[in-house]
Design an enzyme around this catalytic site. Structure first.
Site, PDB file in Angstrom:
ATOM      1  N   ARG A 351      69.320   4.816  55.092  1.00 12.31           N
ATOM      2  CA  ARG A 351      69.418   5.612  56.316  1.00 12.31           C
ATOM      3  C   ARG A 351      68.060   6.049  56.833  1.00 12.31           C
ATOM      4  O   ARG A 351      67.950   6.490  57.986  1.00 12.31           O
ATOM      5  CB  ARG A 351      70.305   6.838  56.078  1.00 12.31           C
ATOM      6  CG  ARG A 351      71.786   6.520  56.057  1.00 12.31           C
ATOM      7  CD  ARG A 351      72.633   7.782  55.993  1.00 12.31           C
ATOM      8  NE  ARG A 351      72.245   8.799  56.956  1.00 12.31           N
ATOM      9  CZ  ARG A 351      72.597   8.815  58.255  1.00 12.31           C
ATOM     10  NH1 ARG A 351      73.334   7.836  58.751  1.00 12.31           N
ATOM     11  NH2 ARG A 351      72.203   9.803  59.042  1.00 12.31           N
ATOM     12  N   PHE A 374      66.929  17.836  53.624  1.00 10.73           N
ATOM     13  CA  PHE A 374      68.134  17.008  53.576  1.00 10.73           C
ATOM     14  C   PHE A 374      67.837  15.521  53.781  1.00 10.73           C
ATOM     15  O   PHE A 374      67.989  14.721  52.877  1.00 10.73           O
ATOM     16  CB  PHE A 374      69.166  17.526  54.583  1.00 10.73           C
ATOM     17  CG  PHE A 374      69.736  18.853  54.195  1.00 10.73           C
ATOM     18  CD1 PHE A 374      70.874  18.939  53.425  1.00 10.73           C
ATOM     19  CD2 PHE A 374      69.106  20.026  54.581  1.00 10.73           C
ATOM     20  CE1 PHE A 374      71.391  20.177  53.039  1.00 10.73           C
ATOM     21  CE2 PHE A 374      69.607  21.269  54.207  1.00 10.73           C
ATOM     22  CZ  PHE A 374      70.753  21.343  53.422  1.00 10.73           C
ATOM     23  N   GLU A 375      67.402  15.150  54.967  1.00  8.22           N
ATOM     24  CA  GLU A 375      67.231  13.726  55.239  1.00  8.22           C
ATOM     25  C   GLU A 375      66.044  13.542  56.178  1.00  8.22           C
ATOM     26  O   GLU A 375      66.181  13.676  57.396  1.00  8.22           O
ATOM     27  CB  GLU A 375      68.505  13.154  55.857  1.00  8.22           C
ATOM     28  CG  GLU A 375      68.497  11.646  55.987  1.00  8.22           C
ATOM     29  CD  GLU A 375      69.807  11.118  56.523  1.00  8.22           C
ATOM     30  OE1 GLU A 375      70.455  10.307  55.844  1.00  8.22           O
ATOM     31  OE2 GLU A 375      70.204  11.527  57.645  1.00  8.22           O
ATOM     32  N   GLN A 376      64.902  13.238  55.622  1.00  6.86           N
ATOM     33  CA  GLN A 376      63.736  12.970  56.449  1.00  6.86           C
ATOM     34  C   GLN A 376      63.142  11.616  56.075  1.00  6.86           C
ATOM     35  O   GLN A 376      63.149  11.220  54.909  1.00  6.86           O
ATOM     36  CB  GLN A 376      62.687  14.074  56.310  1.00  6.86           C
ATOM     37  CG  GLN A 376      62.092  14.253  54.930  1.00  6.86           C
ATOM     38  CD  GLN A 376      60.789  15.042  54.988  1.00  6.86           C
ATOM     39  OE1 GLN A 376      59.858  14.653  55.687  1.00  6.86           O
ATOM     40  NE2 GLN A 376      60.716  16.123  54.230  1.00  6.86           N
TER      41      GLN A 376
END
Length: 537
Positions: A351, A374-376
């Site tokens: 992702r 979280f999501e980098q």
């Protein structure tokens, strides 16, 4: 000779394991994915990264873990024809609680696929597994007491409530029998990092004490019975630099004993190499190895006759450190990320990046902001030298100022510098700088180049940074046109360190150099990086 540190850059909490003529060291990776670094050597001098075993969502998912949480103090061992790895996935840092679930995974070989994790307990962090010569297995960890004002950044000794011991059953995969607190630690306090080994009928316990800063130490104790009582080493601390501020290797503590096939004794430990004038360890906590001797009193001592670790230590077989290239070039031509690189927290790297959509390029899929828990999309390698230069080239066509991609000198969400391509309302596409100078807990940005420098609307942009000890200078150029241009003032590279920002004990990972992209509009803008170079200066 062994030249310390043997694992430079962010490689803390070294657990060492020998199998025949092969030596392995496992180190903490905190919020960086995949979890746990395992290096291999046959001469104790030259070490090669061979595995990061925690690589699946079922083994490790750190999305939401705060900075300096995640994998703490793994313990690697070998018994019953397989390797055993014990680790903590810490879920909370600040405040009175730690929330520290402990797990065990196994594998028939280091390079093999590792098992699904078995949950053990959550009573504290820094777990280890001791395989006794009668076949029984014993699980140890420090116990965390939340009833004190032991907030992140200012640890208080009462929160470190001794070393717990309980038998672990490999058949039922559960703890059994009495739970004992076997060691309260020395007056130095902050007892953690327990490791047991047995020799000449004695159970020897080494622990880490004094916190991860300049009072750190390896403390040693022994008992004829595994449950104790344990008597303290005559010197109390086997390894420490706490009373020797001039020693090259500072913050010495937290390690493990290993013996060669010929009976020679060594002990690993973490350390830091501070830079003047502020004594900041820009390379984080590194791994070193000390030669030890057994004396007639059946106690272990450093061979140098002191407790202060040496930079140069006798090795095996007359081995010498291999010559390392000053330049590392990464072309992203394969379908897997080069081994030196990691990313943050997520077990779903597809992702945030891939190397297949555009072969020969590292494609970042911009997600949350730089510093997200979280999501980098941030892919980076460790800083291994006090002075280095990193360069890359990026293709990026932002539609809004919320889309940013570039090069970063990164520690965590409140300690980083970055040079990047973005869009400005009047400048159009531009190169700018984003910094967070240790602003804890708010993480406010500063913009040392103000709005930035206007560049062509299309085309590849090369970005670079030079770190010379405590100083950082960013550069840029349009590929194939002109020379490198400095951008912004000289920045404080020393902030990107354990001691930067909130100070000692406030964080304890290490500095990375890498590439990033974020898109806070939520549209997942693409940034393509063709290559990345890292040069020791």
């Amino acid at each position: 000779m062994i030249r310390n540190p043997i694992l430079p850059g962010f490689n803390p909490d070294p657990s060492i394991c020998r199998v025949g003529a092969d030596y392995y060291i496992a180190t903490s990776t905190f919020e960086w994915y995949p979890g746990v670094q395992i290096h291999h050597s046959r001469d104790l001098v030259n070490w090669t990264l061979v595995r990061r075993p925690l690589e699946r969502r079922s083994q490790l998912d750190m999305r939401g873990n705060p900075d300096s949480c995640g994998i703490w103090a793994p313990c690697l061992s070998y018994a019953d024809g397989q390797f055993w790895l014990v680790y903590t996935d810490v879920k909370r840092f600040d405040g009175s609680f730690k929330d520290a679930p402990n797990y065990i995974v196994t594998a028939p070989a280091i390079e093999a696929e590792w098992s699904e994790p078995v949950y053990v307990n959550s009573s504290g962090f820094d777990p280890s597994l001791f395989h006794d010569d009668d076949g029984r297995k014993w699980f140890l960890n420090m116990q965390w007491n939340h009833r004190t004002e032991s907030y992140g950044g200012s640890p208080k000794s009462p929160a470190f409530d001794g070393i717990l011991l309980q038998e672990w059953d490999p058949v039922t995969k559960a703890l059994k029998g009495p739970l004992r607190n076997i060691f309260a630690g020395s007056p130095l306090g902050l007892v953690e990092g327990p490791h047991l080994f047995k020799r000449n009928g004695w159970y020897y316990l080494t622990t880490a004490e004094g916190g991860t800063g300049y009072d750190h130490a390896v403390t040693m104790a022994r008992s004829r019975r595994i449950e104790g009582p344990y008597e303290m080493h005559p010197n109390m601390h086997l390894i420490t630099s706490k009373d020797h501020p001039g020693a090259v290797l500072q913050r010495a503590g937290h390690g493990q004993y290993v013996e060669t096939p010929d009976g020679e004794a060594y002990h690993t430990h973490l350390c830091g190499r501070p830079l003047p004038p502020k004594r900041r360890c820009t390379l984080g906590r590194e791994t070193s190895l000390q030669k030890c001797v057994w004396r007639d009193d059946d106690w272990l001592y450093l061979e140098n006759g002191t407790s202060v670790p040496d930079v140069d230590v006798p090795g095996l077989f007359g081995a010498v450190p291999a010559e390392k290239p000053m330049r590392s070039e990464y072309s992203f031509d394969g379908d897997t990320l080069p081994a030196d690189f990691q990313w943050l927290r997520t077990p779903e790297p597809e992702r945030i990046f891939n190397l297949t959509d555009r072969p020969g390029h590292l494609r970042l899929i911009a997600r949350e902001s730089i510093g997200s828990w979280f999501e980098q999309a941030l892919v980076a390698r460790r800083q291994e030298h006090h002075s280095f230069r990193a360069e890359t080239v990026v293709e990026f066509s932002p539609d809004t100022y919320q889309q940013v991609a570039g090069l970063t000198h990164y520690y965590n969400r409140h300690k980083f510098h970055a040079v990047a391509v973005t869009l400005h309302e009047t400048l159009g596409r531009c190169v700018t700088i984003l910094s967070c100078n240790g602003d804890y807990p708010n993480g406010r940005l500063s913009f040392p180049a103000e709005s930035g420098v206007a560049i062509a609307a299309e085309g590849r942009v090369q970005l670079a940074m030079e770190i010379r000890e405590n100083d950082l200078q960013f550069f840029w150029q349009t590929e194939g046109k002109g020379a490198w241009q400095p951008i912004g003032p000289i920045l404080d590279a020393g902030m990107i360190s354990d001691e930067g920002g909130r100070g000692e004990h406030g964080s304890f990972t290490g500095a990375f150099a890498g590439v990033f992209a974020f898109d806070t509009s939520g549209r997942g803008k693409i940034a393509d990086f063709d290559w990345f170079n890292y040069d020791e200066l």
